[in-house]
Motif scaffolding. Structure first.
Motif, PDB file in Angstrom:
ATOM      1  N   LEU A 338     -38.087  80.021  11.182  1.00 24.75           N
ATOM      2  CA  LEU A 338     -39.138  80.089  10.169  1.00 24.75           C
ATOM      3  C   LEU A 338     -40.241  79.074  10.459  1.00 24.75           C
ATOM      4  O   LEU A 338     -41.433  79.384  10.338  1.00 24.75           O
ATOM      5  N   LEU A 339     -39.862  77.868  10.860  1.00 17.43           N
ATOM      6  CA  LEU A 339     -40.878  76.863  11.161  1.00 17.43           C
ATOM      7  C   LEU A 339     -41.718  77.264  12.374  1.00 17.43           C
ATOM      8  O   LEU A 339     -42.924  76.995  12.420  1.00 17.43           O
ATOM      9  N   ARG A 340     -41.095  77.901  13.345  1.00 23.69           N
ATOM     10  CA  ARG A 340     -41.895  78.409  14.480  1.00 23.69           C
ATOM     11  C   ARG A 340     -42.914  79.434  13.981  1.00 23.69           C
ATOM     12  O   ARG A 340     -44.070  79.449  14.434  1.00 23.69           O
ATOM     13  N   TYR A 341     -42.498  80.298  13.080  1.00 24.03           N
ATOM     14  CA  TYR A 341     -43.387  81.305  12.487  1.00 24.03           C
ATOM     15  C   TYR A 341     -44.549  80.615  11.764  1.00 24.03           C
ATOM     16  O   TYR A 341     -45.723  80.978  11.928  1.00 24.03           O
ATOM     17  N   ILE A 342     -44.240  79.615  10.952  1.00 26.83           N
ATOM     18  CA  ILE A 342     -45.253  78.913  10.165  1.00 26.83           C
ATOM     19  C   ILE A 342     -46.217  78.146  11.065  1.00 26.83           C
ATOM     20  O   ILE A 342     -47.448  78.198  10.894  1.00 26.83           O
ATOM     21  N   LEU A 343     -45.671  77.428  12.049  1.00 23.44           N
ATOM     22  CA  LEU A 343     -46.511  76.620  12.930  1.00 23.44           C
ATOM     23  C   LEU A 343     -47.403  77.483  13.814  1.00 23.44           C
ATOM     24  O   LEU A 343     -48.535  77.109  14.121  1.00 23.44           O
ATOM     25  N   ALA A 344     -46.884  78.638  14.219  1.00 23.42           N
ATOM     26  CA  ALA A 344     -47.680  79.534  15.053  1.00 23.42           C
ATOM     27  C   ALA A 344     -48.923  80.022  14.307  1.00 23.42           C
ATOM     28  O   ALA A 344     -49.940  80.352  14.930  1.00 23.42           O
ATOM     29  N   ARG A 345     -48.860  80.045  12.984  1.00 24.99           N
ATOM     30  CA  ARG A 345     -49.984  80.500  12.164  1.00 24.99           C
ATOM     31  C   ARG A 345     -50.750  79.330  11.537  1.00 24.99           C
ATOM     32  O   ARG A 345     -51.674  79.550  10.762  1.00 24.99           O
ATOM     33  N   ASP A 346     -50.323  78.110  11.875  1.00 26.37           N
ATOM     34  CA  ASP A 346     -50.986  76.892  11.407  1.00 26.37           C
ATOM     35  C   ASP A 346     -51.083  76.869   9.886  1.00 26.37           C
ATOM     36  O   ASP A 346     -52.150  76.610   9.300  1.00 26.37           O
ATOM     37  N   LEU A 347     -49.948  77.101   9.221  1.00 23.18           N
ATOM     38  CA  LEU A 347     -49.904  77.134   7.765  1.00 23.18           C
ATOM     39  C   LEU A 347     -49.306  75.844   7.215  1.00 23.18           C
ATOM     40  O   LEU A 347     -48.400  75.272   7.801  1.00 23.18           O
ATOM     41  N   ARG A 348     -49.797  75.431   6.076  1.00 24.25           N
ATOM     42  CA  ARG A 348     -49.196  74.319   5.364  1.00 24.25           C
ATOM     43  C   ARG A 348     -47.927  74.816   4.673  1.00 24.25           C
ATOM     44  O   ARG A 348     -47.850  75.975   4.269  1.00 24.25           O
ATOM     45  N   PHE A 349     -46.982  73.902   4.462  1.00 24.89           N
ATOM     46  CA  PHE A 349     -45.694  74.337   3.903  1.00 24.89           C
ATOM     47  C   PHE A 349     -44.983  73.172   3.243  1.00 24.89           C
ATOM     48  O   PHE A 349     -45.342  71.996   3.430  1.00 24.89           O
ATOM     49  N   SER A 350     -43.944  73.498   2.478  1.00 23.19           N
ATOM     50  CA  SER A 350     -43.025  72.491   1.951  1.00 23.19           C
ATOM     51  C   SER A 350     -41.619  73.061   1.985  1.00 23.19           C
ATOM     52  O   SER A 350     -41.419  74.269   1.820  1.00 23.19           O
ATOM     53  N   LEU A 351     -40.641  72.184   2.230  1.00 21.78           N
ATOM     54  CA  LEU A 351     -39.230  72.558   2.292  1.00 21.78           C
ATOM     55  C   LEU A 351     -38.550  72.032   1.040  1.00 21.78           C
ATOM     56  O   LEU A 351     -38.421  70.819   0.848  1.00 21.78           O
ATOM     57  N   ASN A 352     -38.110  72.943   0.170  1.00 19.32           N
ATOM     58  CA  ASN A 352     -37.543  72.574  -1.123  1.00 19.32           C
ATOM     59  C   ASN A 352     -36.092  73.034  -1.208  1.00 19.32           C
ATOM     60  O   ASN A 352     -35.768  74.165  -0.830  1.00 19.32           O
ATOM     61  N   TYR A 353     -35.218  72.186  -1.713  1.00 18.90           N
ATOM     62  CA  TYR A 353     -33.803  72.523  -1.750  1.00 18.90           C
ATOM     63  C   TYR A 353     -33.457  73.379  -2.970  1.00 18.90           C
ATOM     64  O   TYR A 353     -34.023  73.202  -4.055  1.00 18.90           O
ATOM     65  N   TYR A 354     -32.529  74.299  -2.768  1.00 19.75           N
ATOM     66  CA  TYR A 354     -32.029  75.131  -3.868  1.00 19.75           C
ATOM     67  C   TYR A 354     -31.478  74.254  -4.985  1.00 19.75           C
ATOM     68  O   TYR A 354     -30.755  73.285  -4.741  1.00 19.75           O
ATOM     69  N   ARG A 355     -31.830  74.627  -6.235  1.00 14.54           N
ATOM     70  CA  ARG A 355     -31.313  73.944  -7.413  1.00 14.54           C
ATOM     71  C   ARG A 355     -30.521  74.933  -8.260  1.00 14.54           C
ATOM     72  O   ARG A 355     -31.041  75.974  -8.643  1.00 14.54           O
ATOM     73  N   ASP A 356     -29.311  74.582  -8.533  1.00 12.12           N
ATOM     74  CA  ASP A 356     -28.452  75.464  -9.321  1.00 12.12           C
ATOM     75  C   ASP A 356     -29.036  75.648 -10.718  1.00 12.12           C
ATOM     76  O   ASP A 356     -29.617  74.719 -11.294  1.00 12.12           O
ATOM     77  N   ASN A 357     -28.910  76.839 -11.259  1.00  8.09           N
ATOM     78  CA  ASN A 357     -29.394  77.132 -12.605  1.00  8.09           C
ATOM     79  C   ASN A 357     -28.594  78.283 -13.188  1.00  8.09           C
ATOM     80  O   ASN A 357     -27.869  78.994 -12.477  1.00  8.09           O
TER      81      ASN A 357
END
Length: 532
Positions: A338-357
């Motif tokens: 996924l990060l290769r996909y994002i970096l190839a398109r020069d996109l900003r991003f954030s990595l957020n952890y799953y939170r139980d609900n």
């Protein structure tokens, strides 16, 4: 002797990539002729799907270099964090004060180490082996200006909150619909077909600007959300047009983001967004099956190909989306791709952890262990190291932690953030949207939230057990308060993900050091033979 550092001013350093954007992609209204740098300095955090308005620690005010020349002695700031980031290259910062990050070579580090105890500056003007006195002074001045050295004669000052991003921007989640065409496994909402009516939406905007005026905010940031906000695109456009008129009337800046799953954004919708300078945040959790595992359509069909098409469509219209990634056990192995996909398109991003609900399904496929998450994130970081972007990733890599500036609260809940549901109820957080505290009919709904002592309590990290003496406390701030309460029954205690954060902070800092080494031109002082 060399030093690598971020040469931009403090406000601009948080937005070092924003300058590369075309002005047509600005998310500010054109109603006022505001100074461009001032506007950008207010848009501190990247767009995301959380209440990420933060309270930041005041930056140090440094004396001029001429004043520095008369200081009796200097000493290293404490705590001072030093780690190797490459051969003969050392990353240095003070995470509890300015958080400015520099990289030094061996010679510059040797000079810095002479200040482990208080040292008279005049005693160093010349002795740095092979360097002229003026070069030694210049390097010491740089270290002082970056907050790495301080005046030993001055009493250490506690850095208090300053009224900057926290006090100037009111961020509001507008829940324009509860309908959605996906059934994401970790979603915290019970979906139905309810939409926010136009009357409710306009009344909500009225209430927002009343609170903005009462709270002396300078900017309003709207997050059009749901459900899937793009399903009611005409309503979004009408509401934003109304908000733009009110922003002009009140003399406030206005910015906005559409939070979307990305499966149904038409060309017409994209043009509407671009005309109104509304940014787009897309939720993307993987490439192919890794995304589809936790973000399927209602009937279970794959959604990735539609999101991929939308991202291409947005890029074709010069409206680069911000990518929000929810990381769980289910998609962790797919994060490098996924990060290769994002970096190839020069996109900003954030990595957020799953939170139980309570609304999450298939929880056994989502929940992760600490060591599993640490190993998975390290694998993802290796991809980033291979394809380092020019922009800083300090606010993108570790869940809700933000290494770009010290702060005391993880989010803006209870301070400068509110959530308005489809009925006009006002809640503190979208994850707790069912717990409404007031309504849009009151004069100042934000003030009601600020004064409320029920529900989520977003206490300062300095009040949290297990955080008060931690080196990373002003970057991590103890994690999401709602998650901590769900897991521990307390708000005043460290995050259950604390061990993950602590393991990954050095990894994230190393990436920033490598970025500075790759893209920043060092300030170099060349050794020379001094005449007698």
């Amino acid at each position: 002797m060399k030093i690598w550092l971020n040469r931009l001013p403090a406000a601009a350093s948080l937005l070092e990539c924003a300058d590369s954007q075309d002005e047509s992609d600005s998310d500010y209204t054109n109603n006022h002729d505001y100074n461009l740098l001032y506007e950008k300095s207010n848009d501190v955090r990247e767009d995301c799907d959380c209440d990420c308005g933060k309270s930041t620690i005041d930056n140090l005010v440094f004396p001029s270099r001429s004043e520095l020349a008369y200081k009796s002695s200097l000493v290293q700031t404490a705590p001072l964090y030093i780690q190797a980031c490459a051969t003969d290259r050392w990353l240095v910062c003070n995470p509890t004060a300015t958080a400015r990050i520099v990289v030094l070579d061996d010679e510059a580090l040797a000079l810095l180490q002479q200040f482990q105890t208080a040292c008279v500056l005049s005693a160093l003007l010349g002795p740095a082996p092979g360097f002229a006195a003026e070069d030694t002074f210049e390097m010491v001045a740089l270290l002082y200006e970056q907050g790495i050295l301080r005046d030993s004669a001055a009493r250490p000052v506690r850095h208090e909150l300053k009224a900057d991003e926290h006090g100037q921007i009111l961020t509001v989640w507008l829940h324009v619909t509860n309908a959605c065409n996906l059934r994401c496994h970790y979603c915290y909402l019970d979906k139905n077909t309810e939409n926010m009516s136009e009357d409710t939406a306009f009344a909500a905007v009225d209430a927002i600007f009343r609170s903005a005026q009462q709270g002396h905010f300078k900017q309003v940031h709207l997050k059009y959300s749901g459900g899937e906000a793009s399903l009611v695109m005409s309503r979004v456009s009408a509401v934003h047009d109304y908000a733009s008129r009110l922003a002009q009337q009140y003399g406030l800046l206005l910015s906005a983001t559409l939070l979307s799953n990305g499966v149904m954004l038409s060309v017409s919708a994209i043009k509407q967004l671009k005309e109104r300078h509304i940014r787009v945040m897309i939720s993307l959790d993987g490439v192919g099956e890794y995304h589809d595992r936790q973000r399927p359509f209602k009937q279970g069909q794959s959604s990735f190909k539609y999101v991929d098409r939308t991202i291409d469509r947005l890029l074709a219209h010069d409206l680069a989306p911000y990518i929000s990634v929810t990381v769980s056990h289910s998609n962790l192995a797919g994060l490098p791709a996924l990060l290769r996909y994002i970096l190839a398109r020069d996109l900003r991003f954030s990595l957020n952890y799953y939170r139980d609900n309570d609304c999450a399904v298939q929880r056994d496929t989502l929940q992760f262990g600490d060591e599993e998450m640490i190993a998975g994130m390290r694998a993802a970081y290796r991809v980033l190291e291979e394809h380092l972007p020019q922009r800083s990733l300090l606010s993108s890599l570790i869940d809700k932690a933000d290494l770009s500036a010290p702060h005391q609260h993880t989010c803006g809940v209870g301070h400068n953030y509110m959530v308005i549901d489809q009925h006009g109820g006002v809640a503190k957080c979208q994850v707790d949207i069912k717990r409404t505290i007031t309504t849009i009919s009151v004069r100042d709904p934000l003030k009601v939230l600020q004064q409320d002592r029920t529900g989520i309590q977003n206490v300062s990290v300095d009040e949290k057990e297990g955080c008060r003496s931690c080196t990373w406390r002003y970057w991590c701030t103890g994690g999401c308060p709602l998650l901590t309460y769900r897991m521990t029954g307390r708000y005043d205690i460290k995050s259950p993900d604390c061990s993950i954060y602590k393991a990954l902070f050095p990894e994230a800092l190393r990436l920033e050091g490598l970025r500075l080494l790759t893209y920043s031109t060092p300030i170099t002082f060349t050794a020379r033979v001094l005449s007698r």
